[in-house]
Design an enzyme around this catalytic site. Structure first.
Site, PDB file in Angstrom:
ATOM      1  N   GLY A  46     102.706 -78.943 -63.133  1.00  0.00           N
ATOM      2  CA  GLY A  46     103.409 -78.046 -61.937  1.00  0.00           C
ATOM      3  C   GLY A  46     103.530 -78.698 -60.812  1.00  0.00           C
ATOM      4  O   GLY A  46     102.400 -79.458 -60.516  1.00  0.00           O
ATOM      5  N   GLN A  51     103.965 -79.960 -51.881  1.00  0.00           N
ATOM      6  CA  GLN A  51     103.061 -80.927 -52.225  1.00  0.00           C
ATOM      7  C   GLN A  51     103.485 -82.442 -52.060  1.00  0.00           C
ATOM      8  O   GLN A  51     102.903 -83.508 -51.959  1.00  0.00           O
ATOM      9  CB  GLN A  51     102.573 -80.833 -54.001  1.00  0.00           C
ATOM     10  CG  GLN A  51     101.904 -79.592 -54.137  1.00  0.00           C
ATOM     11  CD  GLN A  51     101.297 -79.371 -55.515  1.00  0.00           C
ATOM     12  OE1 GLN A  51     102.121 -78.909 -56.463  1.00  0.00           O
ATOM     13  NE2 GLN A  51     100.166 -80.007 -55.941  1.00  0.00           N
ATOM     14  N   CYS A 104      94.748 -79.558 -59.613  1.00  0.00           N
ATOM     15  CA  CYS A 104      95.944 -79.606 -58.653  1.00  0.00           C
ATOM     16  C   CYS A 104      96.051 -80.903 -58.422  1.00  0.00           C
ATOM     17  O   CYS A 104      94.987 -81.852 -58.128  1.00  0.00           O
ATOM     18  CB  CYS A 104      95.728 -78.706 -57.587  1.00  0.00           C
ATOM     19  SG  CYS A 104      96.934 -78.779 -56.321  1.00  0.00           S
ATOM     20  N   LEU A 105      97.313 -81.681 -58.385  1.00  0.00           N
ATOM     21  CA  LEU A 105      97.896 -82.844 -58.046  1.00  0.00           C
ATOM     22  C   LEU A 105      97.433 -83.162 -56.676  1.00  0.00           C
ATOM     23  O   LEU A 105      97.180 -84.400 -56.095  1.00  0.00           O
ATOM     24  CB  LEU A 105      99.148 -83.135 -58.441  1.00  0.00           C
ATOM     25  CG  LEU A 105      99.609 -83.036 -59.834  1.00  0.00           C
ATOM     26  CD1 LEU A 105     101.173 -83.207 -59.985  1.00  0.00           C
ATOM     27  CD2 LEU A 105      99.000 -84.092 -60.572  1.00  0.00           C
ATOM     28  N   HIS A 146      99.951 -70.265 -59.892  1.00  0.00           N
ATOM     29  CA  HIS A 146      99.303 -71.301 -58.996  1.00  0.00           C
ATOM     30  C   HIS A 146     100.280 -72.136 -58.154  1.00  0.00           C
ATOM     31  O   HIS A 146      99.836 -72.389 -56.941  1.00  0.00           O
ATOM     32  CB  HIS A 146      98.697 -72.529 -60.227  1.00  0.00           C
ATOM     33  CG  HIS A 146      98.024 -73.564 -59.458  1.00  0.00           C
ATOM     34  ND1 HIS A 146      96.854 -74.165 -59.832  1.00  0.00           N
ATOM     35  CD2 HIS A 146      98.747 -74.536 -58.576  1.00  0.00           C
ATOM     36  CE1 HIS A 146      96.600 -75.071 -59.048  1.00  0.00           C
ATOM     37  NE2 HIS A 146      97.847 -75.596 -58.231  1.00  0.00           N
ATOM     38  N   GLU A 147     101.532 -72.337 -58.812  1.00  0.00           N
ATOM     39  CA  GLU A 147     102.537 -73.080 -57.923  1.00  0.00           C
ATOM     40  C   GLU A 147     103.299 -71.753 -57.129  1.00  0.00           C
ATOM     41  O   GLU A 147     103.470 -72.468 -55.683  1.00  0.00           O
ATOM     42  CB  GLU A 147     103.801 -73.380 -59.095  1.00  0.00           C
ATOM     43  CG  GLU A 147     103.275 -74.454 -59.929  1.00  0.00           C
ATOM     44  CD  GLU A 147     102.514 -75.853 -59.310  1.00  0.00           C
ATOM     45  OE1 GLU A 147     102.635 -75.997 -58.122  1.00  0.00           O
ATOM     46  OE2 GLU A 147     101.451 -76.116 -60.043  1.00  0.00           O
ATOM     47  N   HIS A 150     101.024 -71.904 -53.824  1.00  0.00           N
ATOM     48  CA  HIS A 150     101.285 -73.214 -53.063  1.00  0.00           C
ATOM     49  C   HIS A 150     102.366 -72.927 -52.001  1.00  0.00           C
ATOM     50  O   HIS A 150     102.298 -73.241 -50.885  1.00  0.00           O
ATOM     51  CB  HIS A 150     101.965 -74.395 -53.773  1.00  0.00           C
ATOM     52  CG  HIS A 150     100.896 -75.377 -54.415  1.00  0.00           C
ATOM     53  ND1 HIS A 150      99.905 -75.966 -53.682  1.00  0.00           N
ATOM     54  CD2 HIS A 150     100.575 -75.629 -55.751  1.00  0.00           C
ATOM     55  CE1 HIS A 150      99.057 -76.450 -54.360  1.00  0.00           C
ATOM     56  NE2 HIS A 150      99.457 -76.417 -55.602  1.00  0.00           N
TER      57      HIS A 150
HETATM   58 NI    NI Z   1      98.562 -77.468 -57.219  1.00  0.00          NI
END
Ligand code: NI
Length: 181
Positions: A46, A51, A104-105, A146-147, A150
């Site tokens: 995701g 990000q 998380c990236l 989660h996304e 963000h």
């Molecule tokens: Ni994330």
């Protein structure tokens, strides 16, 4: 399509609240394609636009089991099942909870268990700009929550203990200083 740079903790942009998208046009679709390629390349399941430093309410995800693994091995995944969400909003959550180990990236190589509602309904605009609603459970439910977090400047580490959160933030601050960010 082009790969974009993923911003990392403690970059303050990750705490920004993203702006709604007015219209799903070609520039939005191009952005989503770039996000998807960047996500597969990482690899991840995701990615939110913030990000890659774009403060728009856009999310891409693909929790199909093979996509990210195959990509990591340099193969073209057998089946990609990407979902593109513009202005996504959680419209319903189950009372039932589930726990997943999240990552998380933007916080690479850190994982922690997070409890969230097990099932959610999410309303959004799709790639064509049409209003849709999906009901998700399992990994997709967690990924979507989660996304969408963000987009509101919330990170998964906000859902873990303060002690663990402060520890991981310190670690990433140190790494950022070392990189000269
Ligand atoms: Ni994330």
């Amino acid at each position: 399509m082009s790969l974009q740079n993923i911003i990392l903790l403690p970059d303050t942009r990750l705490r920004q609240v993203s702006e709604p998208v007015g219209m799903v046009d070609d520039s939005v679709r191009k952005l989503m394609d770039d996000m998807l390629e960047t996500m597969y390349d990482a690899p991840g399941i995701g990615l939110a636009a913030i990000q890659i430093a774009v403060a728009k309410r856009i999310v891409v995800c693909d929790v199909s089991p093979r996509a990210s693994e195959e990509e990591a091995e340099g193969n073209v995944p057998a089946e990609r099942e990407p979902i593109f969400l513009v202005n996504p909003e959680v419209t319903w959550v189950s009372d039932e909870k589930s726990v997943y180990e999240e990552g998380c990236l933007s916080i690479p190589e850190f994982y922690a268990e997070v409890e969230r509602p097990a099932r959610v309904k999410v309303g959004f605009l799709n790639r064509a700009g049409e209003r849709q609603e999906i009901e998700a459970d399992g990994l997709l439910a967690t990924c979507l929550q989660h996304e969408i977090d963000h987009l509101n400047g919330v990170l998964f580490i906000d859902h873990i203990s303060r002690l663990k959160r402060e520890r991981v933030i310190k670690k990433f601050e140190k790494e950022a200083r070392r990189r000269g960010d």
